[in-house]
Enzyme design. Structure first.
Site, PDB file in Angstrom:
ATOM      1  N   GLU A  16      -5.705   3.999   5.994  1.00  0.00           N
ATOM      2  CA  GLU A  16      -5.339   3.803   4.581  1.00  0.00           C
ATOM      3  C   GLU A  16      -5.749   5.008   3.726  1.00  0.00           C
ATOM      4  O   GLU A  16      -4.973   5.445   2.881  1.00  0.00           O
ATOM      5  CB  GLU A  16      -5.985   2.516   4.056  1.00  0.00           C
ATOM      6  CG  GLU A  16      -5.572   2.198   2.639  1.00  0.00           C
ATOM      7  CD  GLU A  16      -6.222   0.931   2.104  1.00  0.00           C
ATOM      8  OE1 GLU A  16      -5.989  -0.151   2.665  1.00  0.00           O
ATOM      9  OE2 GLU A  16      -6.946   1.039   1.110  1.00  0.00           O
ATOM     10  N   ARG A  18       0.840  -1.213   0.000  1.00  0.00           N
ATOM     11  CA  ARG A  18       0.000   0.000   0.000  1.00  0.00           C
ATOM     12  C   ARG A  18       0.871   1.258   0.000  1.00  0.00           C
ATOM     13  O   ARG A  18       0.567   2.252   0.673  1.00  0.00           O
ATOM     14  CB  ARG A  18      -0.941   0.042   1.215  1.00  0.00           C
ATOM     15  CG  ARG A  18      -1.968  -1.039   1.253  1.00  0.00           C
ATOM     16  CD  ARG A  18      -2.969  -0.947   0.098  1.00  0.00           C
ATOM     17  NE  ARG A  18      -3.792  -2.130   0.087  1.00  0.00           N
ATOM     18  CZ  ARG A  18      -3.421  -3.277  -0.508  1.00  0.00           C
ATOM     19  NH1 ARG A  18      -2.281  -3.366  -1.174  1.00  0.00           N
ATOM     20  NH2 ARG A  18      -4.212  -4.316  -0.469  1.00  0.00           N
ATOM     21  N   SER A  49     -11.084  -0.558   2.941  1.00  0.00           N
ATOM     22  CA  SER A  49     -10.397  -0.806   4.220  1.00  0.00           C
ATOM     23  C   SER A  49      -9.995   0.527   4.830  1.00  0.00           C
ATOM     24  O   SER A  49      -9.340   1.326   4.166  1.00  0.00           O
ATOM     25  CB  SER A  49      -9.131  -1.628   3.984  1.00  0.00           C
ATOM     26  OG  SER A  49      -9.457  -2.809   3.304  1.00  0.00           O
TER      27      SER A  49
HETATM   28  C1  LIG Z   1     -15.714  -0.381  -1.512  1.00  0.00           C
HETATM   29  C2  LIG Z   1     -14.232  -0.122  -1.658  1.00  0.00           C
HETATM   30  C3  LIG Z   1     -13.361  -1.173  -1.843  1.00  0.00           C
HETATM   31  C4  LIG Z   1     -11.979  -0.949  -1.987  1.00  0.00           C
HETATM   32  N1  LIG Z   1     -11.141  -2.023  -2.158  1.00  0.00           N
HETATM   33  C5  LIG Z   1      -9.808  -1.821  -2.289  1.00  0.00           C
HETATM   34  C6  LIG Z   1      -8.922  -2.935  -2.457  1.00  0.00           C
HETATM   35  O1  LIG Z   1      -9.336  -4.085  -2.522  1.00  0.00           O
HETATM   36  N2  LIG Z   1      -7.601  -2.678  -2.565  1.00  0.00           N
HETATM   37  C7  LIG Z   1      -7.100  -1.415  -2.523  1.00  0.00           C
HETATM   38  O2  LIG Z   1      -5.874  -1.266  -2.628  1.00  0.00           O
HETATM   39  N3  LIG Z   1      -7.919  -0.346  -2.377  1.00  0.00           N
HETATM   40  C8  LIG Z   1      -9.244  -0.514  -2.262  1.00  0.00           C
HETATM   41  N4  LIG Z   1     -10.079   0.556  -2.084  1.00  0.00           N
HETATM   42  C9  LIG Z   1      -9.511   1.918  -2.034  1.00  0.00           C
HETATM   43  C10 LIG Z   1      -9.571   2.684  -3.372  1.00  0.00           C
HETATM   44  O3  LIG Z   1     -10.558   2.169  -4.212  1.00  0.00           O
HETATM   45  C11 LIG Z   1      -8.239   2.672  -4.114  1.00  0.00           C
HETATM   46  O4  LIG Z   1      -7.221   3.210  -3.324  1.00  0.00           O
HETATM   47  C12 LIG Z   1      -8.325   3.453  -5.433  1.00  0.00           C
HETATM   48  O5  LIG Z   1      -7.160   3.259  -6.198  1.00  0.00           O
HETATM   49  C13 LIG Z   1      -8.512   4.948  -5.229  1.00  0.00           C
HETATM   50  O6  LIG Z   1      -8.785   5.507  -6.506  1.00  0.00           O
HETATM   51  P1  LIG Z   1      -9.560   6.862  -6.667  1.00  0.00           P
HETATM   52  O7  LIG Z   1      -9.481   7.250  -8.104  1.00  0.00           O
HETATM   53  O8  LIG Z   1     -10.904   6.764  -6.092  1.00  0.00           O
HETATM   54  O9  LIG Z   1      -8.625   7.827  -5.801  1.00  0.00           O
HETATM   55  P2  LIG Z   1      -9.084   9.117  -4.989  1.00  0.00           P
HETATM   56  O10 LIG Z   1      -9.812   8.697  -3.769  1.00  0.00           O
HETATM   57  O11 LIG Z   1      -9.746  10.095  -5.877  1.00  0.00           O
HETATM   58  O12 LIG Z   1      -7.653   9.685  -4.558  1.00  0.00           O
HETATM   59  C14 LIG Z   1      -6.842   8.963  -3.640  1.00  0.00           C
HETATM   60  C15 LIG Z   1      -5.467   9.639  -3.575  1.00  0.00           C
HETATM   61  O13 LIG Z   1      -4.806   9.503  -4.823  1.00  0.00           O
HETATM   62  C16 LIG Z   1      -4.522  10.790  -5.383  1.00  0.00           C
HETATM   63  N5  LIG Z   1      -4.726  10.682  -6.833  1.00  0.00           N
HETATM   64  C17 LIG Z   1      -5.877  10.388  -7.484  1.00  0.00           C
HETATM   65  N6  LIG Z   1      -5.652  10.370  -8.813  1.00  0.00           N
HETATM   66  C18 LIG Z   1      -4.333  10.667  -8.989  1.00  0.00           C
HETATM   67  C19 LIG Z   1      -3.495  10.814 -10.115  1.00  0.00           C
HETATM   68  N7  LIG Z   1      -3.955  10.658 -11.362  1.00  0.00           N
HETATM   69  N8  LIG Z   1      -2.188  11.132  -9.923  1.00  0.00           N
HETATM   70  C20 LIG Z   1      -1.692  11.292  -8.674  1.00  0.00           C
HETATM   71  N9  LIG Z   1      -2.434  11.179  -7.571  1.00  0.00           N
HETATM   72  C21 LIG Z   1      -3.748  10.859  -7.720  1.00  0.00           C
HETATM   73  C22 LIG Z   1      -5.492  11.741  -4.711  1.00  0.00           C
HETATM   74  O14 LIG Z   1      -5.007  13.068  -4.704  1.00  0.00           O
HETATM   75  C23 LIG Z   1      -5.550  11.150  -3.321  1.00  0.00           C
HETATM   76  O15 LIG Z   1      -4.421  11.555  -2.591  1.00  0.00           O
HETATM   77  C24 LIG Z   1     -11.471   0.368  -1.938  1.00  0.00           C
HETATM   78  C25 LIG Z   1     -12.358   1.443  -1.758  1.00  0.00           C
HETATM   79  C26 LIG Z   1     -13.737   1.203  -1.611  1.00  0.00           C
HETATM   80  C27 LIG Z   1     -14.665   2.359  -1.428  1.00  0.00           C
END
Ligand SMILES: Cc1cc2nc3c(=O)[nH]c(=O)nc-3n(C[C@H](O)[C@H](O)[C@H](O)COP(=O)(O)OP(=O)(O)OC[C@H]3O[C@@H](n4cnc5c(N)ncnc54)[C@H](O)[C@@H]3O)c2cc1C
Length: 378
Positions: free
Chosen positions: A370, A177, A267
């Site tokens: 996380e 992570r 998580s």
């Molecule tokens: C129901 C559920 C299940 C999940 N299961 C998992 C799992 O199994 N495994 C896991 O690892 N995670 C999981 N997650 C967490 C999440 O989905 C991941 O971390 C995902 O990659 C976040 O993507 P996002 O586009 O929503 O990021 P955001 O929430 O929009 O952003 C997260 C962070 O990344 C940064 N960011 C976003 N886009 C960029 C970019 N293009 N360049 C640089 N920085 C950026 C943002 O500024 C912020 O700091 C889960 C979340 C939920 C709600």
């Protein structure tokens, strides 16, 4: 005419994050092309470290909002939501295929796309919400797979140097992570903004088989013997995706607007990595996995945050009484802090703090969040 689509200040994080909490932003820009995003980025160079630590960056980069928890006060600066999409594929060598994806493309759509084309490598990462550009930030992982296993490189805008850079998987220095991208983010202030990513997948002709299934629970659900050598633990690609989606669904880990157990950031805590000596006092049966060695040579183990929470007296649904039922741990899985419909950011944090305190009290282990917290802290 504006180079990008702007929306008024009334747009809130509650409407654009999966935990469905958080206030408005000063300005909200959805960039529908890379050029539009670069225009905005040119206006927002990286502030000093002190300014960043004090939450004074004027820019917040947003993907799908599934790993973000934002204060009810919202964010005074500009939200740059990356909304540009696109996937292309190019054969490499005998059975390799390089898949290039634009940062704003929905991650699970990329996984579904790859499985439909018989491309192995991403199938175990089915059902994870969010945009592809965010996946390397915390080296998104599940069921024994993570993006470091297939990511070749990415293009990003370096806000510190004001230039576009290519970062290889090695440059990104992935961990559990964790990555260079995450380590260079301070209080939600991002140095590298990912624009596009290249994954190397394997073309599996005929009956397309998955990459080795590394996770016991998944292997068992597919009828594979977890004792088999890893290279022989493969199953049809589409079946692996289907099983992963079913397992995740049973834990509330696939977004469903009707199901409050999925109104979360997934998580809430990472699995703690601690010196083996400090885990020796844990009861028998507490899951522990080797996790390398620390800089001082001490052996490290990874613990299960879900097990620690479960066994510290916080069961499924824990914490509802603390916040008049507005939030609680998921009723399906103790690792998710969920919004039961009307929660505020503070409600979610109250439940998370209580679970963290119970684990500390019972086992002396500190849990770390996380999601990225903006304008609030645990
Ligand atoms: C129901 C559920 C299940 C999940 N299961 C998992 C799992 O199994 N495994 C896991 O690892 N995670 C999981 N997650 C967490 C999440 O989905 C991941 O971390 C995902 O990659 C976040 O993507 P996002 O586009 O929503 O990021 P955001 O929430 O929009 O952003 C997260 C962070 O990344 C940064 N960011 C976003 N886009 C960029 C970019 N293009 N360049 C640089 N920085 C950026 C943002 O500024 C912020 O700091 C889960 C979340 C939920 C709600």
């Amino acid at each position: 005419m504006s180079a990008h689509s702007k929306v008024g200040a009334m747009k809130t994080f509650a409407e654009h994050t999966t935990a469905r909490v958080g206030g408005p932003a000063g300005e909200w820009i959805t960039a529908t092309s890379e050029a539009e995003a670069l225009n905005v980025l040119a206006d927002h160079p990286l502030p000093t470290e002190d300014q960043r630590a004090a939450g004074r960056d004027t820019l917040l980069v947003l993907g799908g909002g599934s790993n973000l928890l934002v204060a009810e006060e919202g964010f005074a600066g500009t939200v740059l939501q990356l909304g540009f999409t696109g996937v292309s594929a190019e054969p490499v060598g005998e059975d390799g295929v390089d898949v290039t994806v634009a940062a704003g493309h929905d991650w699970d759509d990329v996984v579904a796309w790859s499985v439909e084309r018989g491309l192995a490598g991403l199938e175990a990462l089915s059902g994870i919400p969010g945009a592809t550009g965010a996946t390397p930030v915390q080296n998104v992982g599940a069921y024994g797979a993570d993006v470091s296993q297939t990511l070749v490189d990415l293009r990003a805008w370096d806000r510190a140097e004001g230039e576009e850079v290519t970062l290889t998987a090695q440059d990104l220095d992935f961990g559990y992570r964790d990555s260079l991208l995450k380590r260079s983010t301070i209080a939600g202030s991002v140095r590298y903004v990912v624009l596009s990513l290249r994954f190397r997948l394997r073309h599996a002709p005929g009956q397309p088989m998955s990459s080795p299934v590394r996770y016991g629970e998944l292997a068992r659900s597919l009828g594979l013997d977890p004792q088999l050598p890893e290279s022989e633990r493969r199953a049809p690609l589409a079946q692996v995706r289907q099983k992963v989606l079913a397992l995740r669904g049973s834990k509330g880990m696939v977004l469903d607007p009707e199901d409050h157990d999925t109104w979360s950031t997934g998580s809430f805590f990472t699995n703690p990595i601690v010196p083996a000596s400090s885990s020796a006092s844990l009861p028998e049966g507490a899951p522990q996995f080797p996790a390398g060695v620390a800089e001082d040579g001490a052996e490290l183990v990874k613990l299960s945050a879900a097990w620690l929470i479960d066994n510290s007296g916080c069961g499924k649904g824990f914490g509802a009484d603390l916040v008049e039922g507005r939030a609680s741990l998921s009723t399906k899985h103790t690792l998710a802090v969920t919004n039961r419909g009307t929660a505020t950011t503070e409600d979610l944090l109250t439940v998370a703090r209580a679970a963290r305190a119970k684990v500390r009290e019972r086992f002396g282990i500190d849990l770390h969040p996380e999601p990225i917290l903006i304008g609030c802290s645990l």
